[in-house]
Design an enzyme around this catalytic site. Structure first.
Site, PDB file in Angstrom:
ATOM      1  N   CYS A 286     -13.850  -1.265  -3.078  1.00  0.00           N
ATOM      2  CA  CYS A 286     -13.264  -2.318  -2.272  1.00  0.00           C
ATOM      3  C   CYS A 286     -12.187  -2.933  -3.150  1.00  0.00           C
ATOM      4  CB  CYS A 286     -14.326  -3.341  -1.880  1.00  0.00           C
ATOM      5  SG  CYS A 286     -13.860  -4.429  -0.533  1.00  0.00           S
TER       6      CYS A 286
ATOM      7  N   CYS B  44     -13.685  -1.279   2.475  1.00  0.00           N
ATOM      8  CA  CYS B  44     -12.725  -2.208   3.076  1.00  0.00           C
ATOM      9  C   CYS B  44     -11.471  -1.423   3.441  1.00  0.00           C
ATOM     10  CB  CYS B  44     -12.418  -3.399   2.175  1.00  0.00           C
ATOM     11  SG  CYS B  44     -11.415  -3.079   0.736  1.00  0.00           S
TER      12      CYS B  44
ATOM     13  N   CYS C 171      -5.863   6.435  -4.206  1.00  0.00           N
ATOM     14  CA  CYS C 171      -6.888   6.380  -5.238  1.00  0.00           C
ATOM     15  C   CYS C 171      -6.488   7.236  -6.426  1.00  0.00           C
ATOM     16  CB  CYS C 171      -8.223   6.890  -4.687  1.00  0.00           C
ATOM     17  SG  CYS C 171      -8.961   5.810  -3.456  1.00  0.00           S
TER      18      CYS C 171
END
Length: 164
Positions: free
Chosen positions: A9, A88, A96
């Site tokens: 998150c 989220c 990422c």
């Protein structure tokens, strides 16, 4: 072999912490060789006290928990991650880092309980309901035969869980 799950998150202060706590709690209770970690792309450096309260009230030990960067999980000596779950929407839309081993990735979105109306009592209720919803999905994850699933089957199963 331990199945390592990284839950992301953005700020690593609420939903990812609830997820880490619930997955580790249920894995231990069920005797499953699964280890959860949580992190954020822009960690706040603090844990939401309502998240800690919800976990502690349900018997989850949160000692040692801290808000941390996802960079820790690509550094030398980091555990090999098998599953990455974003909880989220903003973390799900971010690029990422490269995770060694190409873990399975899935998004299990939850509304931010920090934004609940009704003052502290409204937030407490929102955090508890979010903890319960997360706990339910973690139980579904732990019901999977993780040791015998290939990546495609695992991806399909985790995606299916996200739709319920």
């Amino acid at each position: 072999m331990t199945t390592n799950v990284l839950i992301l998150c953005t700020h690593n202060s609420a939903r990812s912490v609830l997820s880490e706590g619930m997955l580790n709690h249920w894995a231990q209770k069920l005797g499953r060789d699964v280890r959860a970690y949580s992190a954020g792309s822009a960690p706040s450096g603090r844990l939401n006290p309502f998240a800690l309260e919800a976990l502690n009230n349900s018997g989850v030990d949160t000692s040692g928990y801290r808000s941390k960067s996802w960079d820790e999980f690509v550094a030398d000596g980091a555990p090999e991650i098998h599953i990455v779950i974003t909880v989220c929407d903003s973390a799900a839309s971010e690029t990422c880092p490269y995770w060694p081993g190409s873990p399975v990735k899935v998004h299990w979105g939850y509304a931010d309980p920090s934004n609940a109306l009704g003052g502290d009592e409204g937030k407490r209720l929102a955090f508890e309901l979010t903890r319960q919803a997360i706990g339910y999905r973690m139980l579904q994850l732990l019901a999977l035969p993780l040791d015998t699933m290939d990546q495609n089957a695992l991806q399909q199963a985790l995606t299916s869980i996200s739709q319920h």
